[in-house]
Design a protein around this motif. Structure first.
Motif, short mmCIF file in Angstrom:
data_model
loop_
_atom_site.label_atom_id
_atom_site.label_comp_id
_atom_site.label_asym_id
_atom_site.label_seq_id
_atom_site.Cartn_x
_atom_site.Cartn_y
_atom_site.Cartn_z
N LYS A 67 44.60 -39.59 -24.97
CA LYS A 67 45.59 -38.96 -26.02
C LYS A 67 46.50 -39.91 -26.32
N VAL A 68 46.67 -41.22 -25.62
CA VAL A 68 47.97 -42.09 -26.00
C VAL A 68 46.85 -43.51 -26.08
N LEU A 69 47.11 -44.16 -27.44
CA LEU A 69 46.47 -45.31 -27.71
C LEU A 69 47.34 -46.40 -27.93
N CYS A 70 47.28 -47.72 -27.30
CA CYS A 70 48.00 -48.65 -27.61
C CYS A 70 47.21 -49.83 -28.19
N ILE A 71 47.71 -50.38 -29.44
CA ILE A 71 47.13 -51.30 -30.02
C ILE A 71 47.84 -52.74 -30.08
N ASP A 72 47.39 -53.77 -29.53
CA ASP A 72 48.05 -55.18 -29.49
C ASP A 72 47.66 -56.09 -30.47
N GLU A 73 47.81 -56.17 -31.84
CA GLU A 73 47.11 -57.04 -32.71
C GLU A 73 45.69 -56.95 -32.51
N PRO B 226 43.58 -54.69 -26.53
CA PRO B 226 44.26 -55.93 -26.18
C PRO B 226 43.97 -56.95 -27.30
N GLN B 227 45.00 -58.08 -27.06
CA GLN B 227 45.09 -59.06 -28.25
C GLN B 227 43.78 -59.76 -28.06
#
Length: 1500
Positions: free
Chosen positions: A1418-1424, A1344-1345
């Motif tokens: 398997k899924v990565l979310c990158i927020d700044e 998260p940011q």
């Protein structure tokens, strides 16, 4: 007495004051009753108005005042003149002494009345008729004058020349009547004209509470108490308008309450205390808080002891007079006048005692308020002056505690202190009276009673010890709960709710274990307290009999009463001592804080510049550290142990822009702290030009106040429209202000909770710029904003508005430093290189300079904007929601709903609740039966005594000393006719004692039953309510977690049942008492009925106002603490911008506001108390009066009278106890109401789980959005509006877009933080809505940011569930470049401090990255994820992510475009829809594409 009256009136002693003589009213009765008594009342009441202060300006008078003043003085003159003919005429009308007495008193009364009118006429009352009561009292003597006039006419002596003295008296009498008539007419005389009077009245209206908003506050807010007459002060009549407003629901804001009396105003109290602080001879080496308080408030406080003493002594008058009264009835030998005198004595004693005790409480409360104001101001002032490094020894929570808990304990000592000496004093007097009764036999009982003191002390100590441990667990739980609520977003993203829930429950379990111990020990205390009197009395009687004495009823009852009196001091004393010890501990804690070293700017900075006027800042051979050399400190924004800063030579000339670069944790922020004087200087020279003016400081973690955006920017300076517009424009805030619901008047929450990171950074920057300082210290203000905005800030603000100022800028965004005049490269607390941008930048940049790559770095697409979009929308939602929330709470402010009591009843459990009520009933009944049995014993004993002629030698012969039992441990006496008894007295004694002992035993059994049932009920309710609340919080939607959830962090219904216990005990006690009084004297029922009606109306009036005032008090209390914790977190900014004085004043204003409400609330209690005391006095007097009348008619039974009176004397305590415990119960129930609201009204996340997914789902990482529509709240536009796209397994997709385009919302939808309005999201072909939330979130990973860390070790932060080995953890730390840092601060188990404060912001972001790397998702979310990281590190991290997640699907919201230029595809969002989706290469070449425009905007 009869003889004196007979001599005065010239009558016979048998009937000294005859009512009727020769067909008309007796002259003596007329003069004494109808003339002297009314004049005495008039004199006393008039005297009360003599202290009325005069108005500063001349008050326009009403015409009637002068006539009334003249009439009063003429009447006084006429009465004095009348004495001359009265002495001459000798006995013609009446005895000389009687006439002189009557006329003298009347003349004095009219003189004092005239003086009072003079004072009132010059006061604020001058424009009105004055108090109506005063005018009515002047009519009281009129009947006497009329009767005398009629007498003259009947006797025909009005105009007889033979009796000139009598005729002249008649003439004077006519003149008196004429003056009285003149007085009445001038009182009723109308104003000059209605309109004029109204205008006068408006300008001088004394009513403090007109609520027209257009009237300036000073005109209508009355000042409490100042300028009131004695009568008004004793009866609190000045509170009536406020009580009335409260009753009419008109107390809605603190401004509706009286202004504090002059002597209590915070500013005045603080001036007195601060003078004492500054003048104290020890001011240099630190001041003793106690000696300062002592010198300022000591004398006044000790003098109140005299009031306490007088009140306590009058407390003994009741029982002694009662004793005499019952004796008078038993003997039937004394004249009637004695009985009347005893009854009057009872009235006077209880009346005066009530007044004195009430005034004592009121005055002590005033001293407590003054002490509170002084201590809070001292703590606040110290916090502003203390050096930042020594402040680090305490956490923010601890320091706020000094101001709250510790101050309260210190203030409560004011009450304890007078108890410390008065309890032993009461004890001694009681012992002396006991000795008078039973001689040395009392020592046996005393020994037993004293044995109880150490037992009580042991129990009290155990309770204190358990309490300490419980508070420790409670602190841990509250801290956990706070972190849980602050980091709820992160916790839900990682699906850690159950783990945190379990941790909180574990703490709660430990806390409840201690609570259980406390409650059961409490129950033992209560039992000992109740059982003691019986045991002690039996021991005393056995000793007495063994010593060879004969027991008599008198001795039994007197001894029982006195033993009852002994119990109160014995039981209270340990608690009073504990209170005193707690106050001592708190005093020492505050003292320790006050002894911290202050910032000494004179020693820190050199006063003259060594290098001429051109230099703005200079450091030579300077060494600084965060912690003093002796101690390790936990408060370092630097990376490693206490970072040392060494600056050999640094000169900044006026007007230059100096850039500071270096890797994470190299000491950039520490350099700025050293310039502002927040570090410890260990040597060398520091010079700053224009030091008094301060600095423009923008810190790395922006500090935002709980105020409107405009107030945050102005920061106490005058509003200048042109400058303001210019600053807002330069800081790129114009668009944001348009989005916010109320523009720049929008309130931002605590710590700017309703703003995004970028908005906070820009507002903090705007605040610094608006201050117009000469030297600006900017700590990475560009980190949280996208390329567009960063470029704008650089051009318009740093190189625009500030171009003529000296600027020192720390940043990782080196692309903006090309225009700097010079750069410093820092590493490990030292300046490694200094030079031009051309020399330094190549050393720190991740990429060499070639043209087309230049585009890459230039853009940090709007991920921040996106967070702003999410949070911007949220800001709007929050403000609306909070607005609704406030309304909700206000609406619920009336009486507590029945629903809430029902909820609590169910939490305790119906069966348990019923048995508690039943045990209370049995306890009260057994107590009353024991009284009845004693009265029965008395009658039979007295019978025996008559038969065997036992003469009692006791000096206080009646049983009725019983009264002493203040605590309601009353053992009154009652005689029930005559019982036939044998003359065997000792057998009787044994029999009666046995029965009495059995009843008492049953009573103590019921007592212990009640105590333990209550304890059990308390724990059960606390457990049930807490677990329900926690379960709710865990399941609640992120969006509904508010800062207003404070109460659930520490909410603990433990105390509610304790208060409820007291309330129920009081209620049962009162019912039992009423039954016994009416049983003893049925006629009292006639008096009790109207008094009951009065009691009911007074308490209703009081409760409504009291509730409103308490609410206003708690409403004004939180701003003090919020402001204080806000001050502590923004201390460096406040001091750098030289705003400390303004903040001190602000604190004082908030404190004043709160003290006003507290003072009004305390005074309302005293207002009630004096009225209840008067009801008590009325009951006592009525019982005594009725008893005497019955005695005259030969109907009275002395035992019954004793019973009734002994109960009556304790009526006041019960009445006030009942109301205060009921009000407290209601107040406590409000917290249950809040939890009820949370557990029923707030929506939770769907908990259903429709399908079971495989253990390795999603095994491929295929993500598909199908026509997804999502809105933040009904009524708001769609945040996602028909979004459809597919991400293939292992694909890397970058997401970009302008503010408000819906980028972060994609992640919220994917993690189901918000439920979709339409459409669906498939993961490996499975609809995410069918999967349980825990399954879904635990199979996805997110960075998260905001880098949120929990307090605790690094291990707990990386792997809270403890599923990884040390090797795995170290491997991940290695990949995130954190291994060295972690080793340096002490390995995986080293503590990170509150929110990870021992790491720099960049390092915290790396920890969050490490957390994500650990998941096997398997899924990565990158927020700044890498905003606060320097470019080299960022490049390495991007590489790490690519390697570790090579075969996984990665979605990245991009801020630096270089992070997504090598993505497989780029998704461009616009207004909640997918605008473009293609490879970066295609999109950048495609003319007119949004992506191309984003790239170009970054270049300008």
């Amino acid at each position: 007495m009869e003889n004196i009256l007979a001599d005065l009136c010239g009558t016979s002693p048998e009937d000294p004051v005859p009512l009727w003589v020769h067909g008309s009213v007796g002259h003596c009765f007329n003069q004494l009753t109808l003339n002297v008594v009314p004049h005495v009342i008039l004199a006393v009441v008039s005297a009360c108005f003599l202290g009325t202060p005069r108005c500063v300006a001349g008050v326009p008078h009403r015409p009637g005042w002068r006539c009334r003043i003249a009439a009063s003085f003429i009447l006084a003159g006429l009465l004095l003149t009348d004495i001359i003919p009265a002495t001459i005429s000798q006995q013609e009308l009446g005895p000389v002494y009687l006439e002189v007495l009557a006329n003298g008193i009347a003349a004095l009364a009219w003189l004092s009345h005239g003086m009072a009118l003079l004072m009132l006429c010059r006061s604020i009352h001058g424009s009105t008729r004055g108090p109506a009561a005063l005018a009515l009292l002047t009519l009281l003597p009129a009947p006497s004058l009329v009767i005398t006039l009629v007498w003259y006419c009947q006797n025909g002596t009005a105009w007889s020349p033979a009796h000139p003295a009598v005729s002249s008296r008649f003439f004077i009498l006519c003149l008196q009547l004429a003056c009285l008539l003149l007085y009445v007419v001038s009182y009723l005389f109308p104003a000059a004209n209605r309109q004029e009077f109204l205008s006068i009245n408006n300008s001088w209206q004394p009513d403090p509470l007109i609520s027209e908003s257009e009237i300036p506050a000073s005109d209508w807010q009355g000042v409490a108490e100042d300028g009131e007459s004695w009568l008004s002060r004793f009866s609190y009549a000045w509170m009536n308008p406020l009580m009335k407003r409260g009753y009419q629901w008109m107390l809605n804001q603190p401004q509706d309450v009286y202004v504090l009396p002059h002597q209590l105003q915070a500013a005045r109290v603080w001036d007195g205390s601060s003078n004492a602080l500054d003048c104290s001879p020890r001011a240099q080496e630190g001041v003793r808080l106690f000696s300062v308080l002592h010198s300022v408030f000591g004398l006044r406080f000790y003098l109140l002891g005299l009031l306490k003493l007088a009140g306590s002594l009058l407390g003994f008058s009741g029982p002694l007079l009662l004793n005499l009264l019952v004796n008078f009835m038993e003997s039937r030998q004394e004249p009637l006048s004695h009985g009347v005198l005893y009854a009057l004595g009872l009235f006077a004693g209880s009346f005066l005692g009530a007044l004195l005790r009430n005034q004592f409480s009121y005055e002590v409360y005033k001293v407590m308020l003054m002490v509170r104001a002084a201590v809070i101001s001292a703590v606040y002032r110290k916090a502003l002056r203390v050096s930042g490094t020594s402040l680090g020894r305490f956490t923010v929570g601890e320091i706020v505690n000094f101001m709250s808990t510790d101050t309260d304990r210190l203030v409560n000592f004011c009450l304890s202190f007078h108890e410390v000496w008065s309890l032993p004093f009461q004890f001694a007097i009681t012992l002396y009276l006991l000795y008078q009764q039973v001689g040395v036999a009392f020592l046996g009982g005393l020994a037993l009673a004293l044995l109880l003191v150490p037992i009580n002390k042991v129990i009290a100590n155990r309770i204190m010890k358990n309490n300490k441990e419980m508070l420790k667990h409670k602190d841990t739980r509250v801290k956990l709960m706070t972190e849980f609520l602050c980091g709820i977003r992160v916790i839900k993203f990682y699906a850690w709710e159950q783990h945190f829930g379990a941790r909180i429950n574990a703490c709660r379990a430990k806390e409840l274990q201690k609570l259980r111990a406390i409650k059961y020990l409490d129950a033992v205390c209560v039992y000992l307290w109740a059982a003691l009197p019986v045991v002690v009395s039996i021991v005393i009687f056995i000793t007495y009999v063994l010593l060879g004495h004969q027991l008599t009823a008198t001795k039994v009852f007197t001894a029982l009463a006195l033993i009852g009196m002994l119990i109160l001091p014995l039981n209270s004393f340990p608690w009073v001592l504990n209170g005193t010890l707690e106050a001592k501990v708190s005093l020492d804690r505050i003292q320790r804080f006050l002894e911290l070293t202050d910032q000494d700017l004179e020693a820190y900075y050199a006063l003259d510049s060594p290098s001429g006027p051109a230099s703005a800042m200079l450091m030579q051979g300077a060494a600084f550290s965060w912690a003093a050399v002796k101690e390790e400190s936990t408060r370092q924004p630097s990376s490693t142990g206490p970072l040392q800063l060494h600056i050999e030579n640094l000169a900044v000339t006026k007007g230059m822009l100096l850039g500071v670069v270096g890797k994470v944790g190299s000491g950039k922020s520490s350099l700025l702290a050293a310039i502002t004087g927040e570090l410890i200087k260990q040597g060398g020279l520091v010079y700053v030009c224009d030091l008094e003016q301060g600095f423009g400081l923008a810190t790395q973690e922006p500090w935002i106040q709980f105020a409107s955006v405009r107030e945050n920017i102005l920061f106490g300076r005058e509003y200048d429209a042109r400058l303001y517009e210019k600053v807002v424009e330069a800081c790129a805030l114009s668009e944001d202000l348009n989005i916010l619901p109320a523009g720049d008047q929008t309130e931002v929450g605590e710590n700017g909770v309703t703003l995004s990171g970028g908005q906070k950074a820009r507002i903090a920057l705007a605040r610094a710029v608006y201050q117009g300082k000469e030297l600006y210290l900017l700590d990475d203000p560009l980190a949280a904003v996208d390329a567009d905005v960063a470029n704008h800030l650089m051009q318009k603000c740093i190189l625009g508005v500030l171009k003529h100022k000296t600027r020192i800028l720390c940043t990782h965004r080196t692309e903006f430093l090309e225009k700097a005049d010079a750069l410093l490269l820092m590493d490990n607390g030292r300046i490694v290189r200094t030079g031009t941008p051309a020399e330094i930048l190549p050393l720190v940049e991740a990429f060499p300079k070639f043209k087309d790559m230049d585009k890459r770095r230039k853009d940090k697409a709007s991920g921040e904007q996106d967070q702003e979009e999410a949070i911007g929308t949220e800001a709007e939602e929050l403000t609306q929601d909070d607005h609704l929330l406030c309304q909700e709470e206000e609406k619920k402010e009336g009486a507590v709903a029945f629903q809430v009591y029902k909820a609590y009843w169910l939490a305790v459990g119906s069966c348990l609740a019923l048995s508690i009520l039943f045990s209370l009933l049995l306890m009260q009944a057994s107590r009353n039966i024991s009284d009845w049995w004693l009265s029965h014993w008395i009658s039979s004993m007295s019978q025996t005594a008559k038969n065997s002629v036992i003469v009692s030698s006791a000096p206080l012969p009646s049983p009725e000393l019983l009264l002493f039992s203040v605590v309601g441990l009353m053992f009154p006496a009652e005689a029930l006719g005559t019982a036939t008894v044998t003359s065997n007295g000792s057998l009787d004694v044994t029999f009666y004692l046995t029965v009495y002992g059995s009843i008492a035993g049953a009573n103590s059994l019921f007592t212990i039953l009640r105590a333990f049932l209550f304890a059990y009920g308390t724990i059960r309710a606390a457990t049930v309510i807490h677990s329900r609340l926690l379960q709710r919080v865990i399941k609640v939607m992120v969006r509904k977690v508010r800062t207003g959830w404070g109460p659930c962090k520490s909410l603990c219904p433990d105390i509610i049942l304790l208060i409820l216990n007291i309330f129920l005990a009081n209620m049962y006690g009162l019912l039992g008492m009423l039954v016994m009084i009416t049983y003893g004297l049925p006629w009292v029922g006639l008096v009790l009925l109207p008094l009951a009606a009065l009691y009911f109306s007074v308490q209703r009036y009081y409760r409504r106002t009291s509730r409103e005032l308490k609410r206003l008090y708690s409403l004004t209390l939180s701003p003090i603490y919020t402001h204080f914790s806000e001050t502590l977190s923004g201390l460096s900014s406040i001091r750098a911008m030289r705003a400390t004085h303004r903040f001190e004043v602000e604190n004082q204003l908030r404190l004043e506001q709160n003290q006003r409400c507290l003072f009004a609330s305390n005074t309302a209690m005293q207002w009630l108390d004096i009225r209840l005391q008067m009801i008590g006095v009325a009951v006592v007097t009525a019982v005594a009066g009725i008893a005497i009348i019955q005695h005259q008619k030969q109907l009275a039974n002395p035992g019954l009278v004793g019973l009734a009176l002994s109960y009556a004397l304790s009526v006041t305590n019960l009445l006030s106890g009942l109301i205060s415990s009921f009000t407290l119960t209601e107040t406590m129930m409000v917290s249950v109401e809040r939890t009820e609201e949370y557990t029923t009204d707030i929506p939770t996340e769907p908990q259903d789980k429709l399908i079971q997914v495989a253990a390795d789902w999603p095994s491929q990482g295929y993500v598909e959005f199908q026509e997804v529509v999502l809105t933040y709240r009904a009524g708001l536009p769609n945040a996602l509006d028909g979004v459809s796209f597919t991400v293939y397994p292992g694909e890397k997709v970058g997401i970009v877009g302008r503010t408000g385009s819906g980028k972060s919302t994609l992640f919220l939808a994917l993690f189901r933080m918000l439920e979709l309005k339409a459409g669906r999201i498939l993961l490996d072909g499975v609809d995410s809505r069918l999967v349980g939330l825990k399954d879904l979130r635990s199979r996805l990973a997110i960075i998260p940011q905001d880098p949120f860390l929990f307090s605790g070790s690094i291990r707990e932060n990386l792997d809270p569930q403890g599923q990884r080995t040390d090797t795995e953890l170290y491997q991940v730390l290695e990949q995130c470049h954190l291994r060295d840092v972690v080793t340096q601060i002490g390995g995986l188990d080293s503590e990170l401090g509150e929110r990870g404060k021992s790491l720099s912001v960049g390092q915290r972001q790396l920890v969050c990255l490490a957390r994500a790397l650990l998941t096997q998702a398997k899924v990565l979310c990158i927020d700044e994820a890498t905003a606060s990281v320097d470019q080299k590190t960022d490049q390495v991290l991007q590489q790490t992510i690519r390697q570790r997640f090579a075969d996984k699907t990665v979605l990245t919201i991009a801020h630096r475009l270089n992070t997504i230029l090598d993505s497989d595809r780029v998704l461009v969002m616009q207004a909640g829809r997918v605008a473009e989706l293609d490879s970066p290469a295609c999109l950048s070449k495609k003319d007119g594409s949004l992506f191309q425009r984003l790239l170009h905007s970054g270049q300008q």
